[in-house]
Write a protein that holds these residues in place. Structure first.
Motif, PDB file in Angstrom:
ATOM      1  N   LEU A 167      14.169   8.239  -2.437  1.00  0.00           N
ATOM      2  CA  LEU A 167      15.376   6.670  -2.833  1.00  0.00           C
ATOM      3  C   LEU A 167      14.302   5.911  -3.843  1.00  0.00           C
ATOM      4  N   MET A 168      12.983   5.633  -4.211  1.00  0.00           N
ATOM      5  CA  MET A 168      12.331   4.676  -4.964  1.00  0.00           C
ATOM      6  C   MET A 168      12.474   5.479  -6.641  1.00  0.00           C
ATOM      7  N   ALA A 169      12.759   7.098  -6.348  1.00  0.00           N
ATOM      8  CA  ALA A 169      12.843   7.695  -7.750  1.00  0.00           C
ATOM      9  C   ALA A 169      14.636   7.233  -8.114  1.00  0.00           C
ATOM     10  N   GLU A 170      14.722   7.604  -7.432  1.00  0.00           N
ATOM     11  CA  GLU A 170      16.480   7.347  -7.759  1.00  0.00           C
ATOM     12  C   GLU A 170      17.038   5.398  -8.499  1.00  0.00           C
ATOM     13  N   GLY A 171      15.972   4.565  -7.514  1.00  0.00           N
ATOM     14  CA  GLY A 171      16.245   3.225  -7.873  1.00  0.00           C
ATOM     15  C   GLY A 171      15.060   2.815  -9.490  1.00  0.00           C
ATOM     16  N   ALA A 208      -2.796   7.187   1.950  1.00  0.00           N
ATOM     17  CA  ALA A 208      -3.095   8.393   1.721  1.00  0.00           C
ATOM     18  C   ALA A 208      -1.814   8.761   1.409  1.00  0.00           C
ATOM     19  N   THR A 209      -0.689   9.394   2.065  1.00  0.00           N
ATOM     20  CA  THR A 209       0.540  10.266   2.202  1.00  0.00           C
ATOM     21  C   THR A 209       0.926   9.854   0.985  1.00  0.00           C
ATOM     22  N   ALA A 210       1.021   8.802   0.528  1.00  0.00           N
ATOM     23  CA  ALA A 210       2.005   7.781  -0.861  1.00  0.00           C
ATOM     24  C   ALA A 210       1.052   8.596  -1.824  1.00  0.00           C
ATOM     25  N   GLN A 211      -0.191   8.645  -2.161  1.00  0.00           N
ATOM     26  CA  GLN A 211      -0.355   8.792  -3.341  1.00  0.00           C
ATOM     27  C   GLN A 211      -0.890  10.321  -3.129  1.00  0.00           C
ATOM     28  N   GLN A 212      -0.962  10.708  -1.977  1.00  0.00           N
ATOM     29  CA  GLN A 212      -0.608  12.366  -1.650  1.00  0.00           C
ATOM     30  C   GLN A 212       0.720  13.238  -2.777  1.00  0.00           C
ATOM     31  N   ILE A 271       0.428  12.493  -5.852  1.00  0.00           N
ATOM     32  CA  ILE A 271      -0.077  12.928  -7.240  1.00  0.00           C
ATOM     33  C   ILE A 271       0.199  14.605  -7.630  1.00  0.00           C
ATOM     34  N   GLU A 272       1.530  15.030  -6.236  1.00  0.00           N
ATOM     35  CA  GLU A 272       2.340  16.143  -6.158  1.00  0.00           C
ATOM     36  C   GLU A 272       3.583  15.920  -7.285  1.00  0.00           C
ATOM     37  N   HIS A 273       3.575  15.253  -8.438  1.00  0.00           N
ATOM     38  CA  HIS A 273       4.390  14.437  -9.041  1.00  0.00           C
ATOM     39  C   HIS A 273       3.717  14.378 -10.564  1.00  0.00           C
ATOM     40  N   GLY A 274       2.745  14.458 -10.624  1.00  0.00           N
ATOM     41  CA  GLY A 274       1.873  14.117 -11.475  1.00  0.00           C
ATOM     42  C   GLY A 274       1.614  12.572 -11.913  1.00  0.00           C
ATOM     43  N   LEU A 275       1.424  11.578 -10.919  1.00  0.00           N
ATOM     44  CA  LEU A 275       1.226  10.662 -11.111  1.00  0.00           C
ATOM     45  C   LEU A 275       0.442   9.978  -9.936  1.00  0.00           C
ATOM     46  N   ASP A 276      -0.091   9.250 -10.365  1.00  0.00           N
ATOM     47  CA  ASP A 276      -2.240   8.985  -9.732  1.00  0.00           C
ATOM     48  C   ASP A 276      -1.904   7.058  -9.117  1.00  0.00           C
ATOM     49  N   GLY A 277      -2.186   6.777  -8.157  1.00  0.00           N
ATOM     50  CA  GLY A 277      -2.162   5.235  -7.477  1.00  0.00           C
ATOM     51  C   GLY A 277      -3.692   4.964  -7.164  1.00  0.00           C
ATOM     52  N   SER A 278      -3.992   6.525  -7.689  1.00  0.00           N
ATOM     53  CA  SER A 278      -6.017   5.582  -6.852  1.00  0.00           C
ATOM     54  C   SER A 278      -6.508   4.442  -7.523  1.00  0.00           C
ATOM     55  N   GLN A 279      -5.714   3.535  -8.712  1.00  0.00           N
ATOM     56  CA  GLN A 279      -6.571   2.693  -8.790  1.00  0.00           C
ATOM     57  C   GLN A 279      -6.218   0.852  -8.720  1.00  0.00           C
ATOM     58  N   HIS A 280      -4.740   1.324  -7.523  1.00  0.00           N
ATOM     59  CA  HIS A 280      -4.292  -0.091  -6.916  1.00  0.00           C
ATOM     60  C   HIS A 280      -5.621  -0.730  -6.099  1.00  0.00           C
ATOM     61  N   ILE A 327       0.855  -1.359   0.085  1.00  0.00           N
ATOM     62  CA  ILE A 327      -0.139  -0.049   0.020  1.00  0.00           C
ATOM     63  C   ILE A 327       0.788   1.087  -0.001  1.00  0.00           C
ATOM     64  N   CYS A 328       2.092   1.606   0.025  1.00  0.00           N
ATOM     65  CA  CYS A 328       2.459   3.046  -0.280  1.00  0.00           C
ATOM     66  C   CYS A 328       3.857   2.340  -0.760  1.00  0.00           C
ATOM     67  N   ARG A 329       4.791   1.465  -0.303  1.00  0.00           N
ATOM     68  CA  ARG A 329       6.028   1.788  -1.353  1.00  0.00           C
ATOM     69  C   ARG A 329       5.250   1.133  -2.554  1.00  0.00           C
ATOM     70  N   SER A 330       5.155  -0.464  -2.411  1.00  0.00           N
ATOM     71  CA  SER A 330       5.720  -0.879  -4.051  1.00  0.00           C
ATOM     72  C   SER A 330       4.345  -0.410  -4.563  1.00  0.00           C
ATOM     73  N   PRO A 331       3.514  -0.404  -4.279  1.00  0.00           N
ATOM     74  CA  PRO A 331       1.937   0.610  -5.436  1.00  0.00           C
ATOM     75  C   PRO A 331       3.242   1.465  -6.068  1.00  0.00           C
ATOM     76  N   SER A 332       3.583   2.406  -5.116  1.00  0.00           N
ATOM     77  CA  SER A 332       4.141   4.196  -5.901  1.00  0.00           C
ATOM     78  C   SER A 332       5.548   4.012  -6.565  1.00  0.00           C
ATOM     79  N   ALA A 333       6.588   2.170  -6.165  1.00  0.00           N
ATOM     80  CA  ALA A 333       7.248   2.246  -7.197  1.00  0.00           C
ATOM     81  C   ALA A 333       6.850   1.907  -7.935  1.00  0.00           C
ATOM     82  N   GLU A 334       5.029   1.066  -8.452  1.00  0.00           N
ATOM     83  CA  GLU A 334       5.437   0.699  -9.915  1.00  0.00           C
ATOM     84  C   GLU A 334       4.773   1.710 -11.151  1.00  0.00           C
ATOM     85  N   VAL A 335       3.485   2.806  -9.606  1.00  0.00           N
ATOM     86  CA  VAL A 335       3.132   3.369 -11.018  1.00  0.00           C
ATOM     87  C   VAL A 335       4.353   4.372 -11.388  1.00  0.00           C
TER      88      VAL A 335
END
Length: 156
Positions: free
Chosen positions: A144-148, A61-65, A68-77, A25-33
């Motif tokens: 860290l995820m963005a760098e990876g 919610a914080t990961a999704q925010q 969004i601030e980086h122009g991405l969206d994980g709301s479908q996850h 719900i935090c790291r892997s879905p964010s990295a996926e998006v």
């Protein structure tokens, strides 16, 4: 063999990239998006799963925010469990911590050879779990995820 040929050959290998963390719900879905966005226009399936998934939960919610601030969206996850079948079907598995590699070796030993840290190219950096922490922890993890993702993109 030229670098370009190597990259072309790798494209054949990595048709399905799977990100793995604990709750999914935090790291892997964010990295996926983030990776899906980085590989936009390429025919590569990117997904995620958790070793102790909060099945059917959406992105934190914080990961999704931050997405969004980086122009991405994980709301479908929706979170899903990393089963032996899910792990085996991936061509490349990117995890956040070394203990995730150990857990994969227990669940699906055949998948371990294709599992690596997302922070592999950052001196085997591990990406800590920000779950239930304040926003600065999520911001640190996002960086860290963005760098990876940026580093792995060169090999995919």
């Amino acid at each position: 063999m030229s670098t370009h040929q190597v990259h072309q050959d790798l494209n054949v290998v990595f048709n399905h990239i799977l990100f793995v963390c604990i709750g999914n719900i935090c790291r892997s879905p964010s990295a996926e998006v983030m990776m899906r966005n980085a590989l936009q226009g390429r025919n590569i399936d990117v997904s995620s799963a958790g070793l102790g998934a909060l099945v059917d939960h959406g992105v934190d919610a914080t990961a999704q925010q931050l997405l969004i601030e980086h122009g991405l969206d994980g709301s479908q996850h929706r979170a899903r469990q990393a089963t032996p079948q899910v792990l085996s079907s991936a061509d490349l598995i990117l995890v956040m911590e070394k203990k995730h590699l150990r857990r994969i070796s227990e669940i699906a030993p055949e998948a371990l050879g294709k599992a690596f840290l997302l922070g592999k190219w950052q001196e085997e950096a591990e990406i800590p779990d920000p779950y239930r922490q304040q926003r600065p922890a999520f911001e640190h993890v996002y960086r860290l995820m963005a760098e990876g993702v940026d580093a792995w993109k060169r090999y995919i």
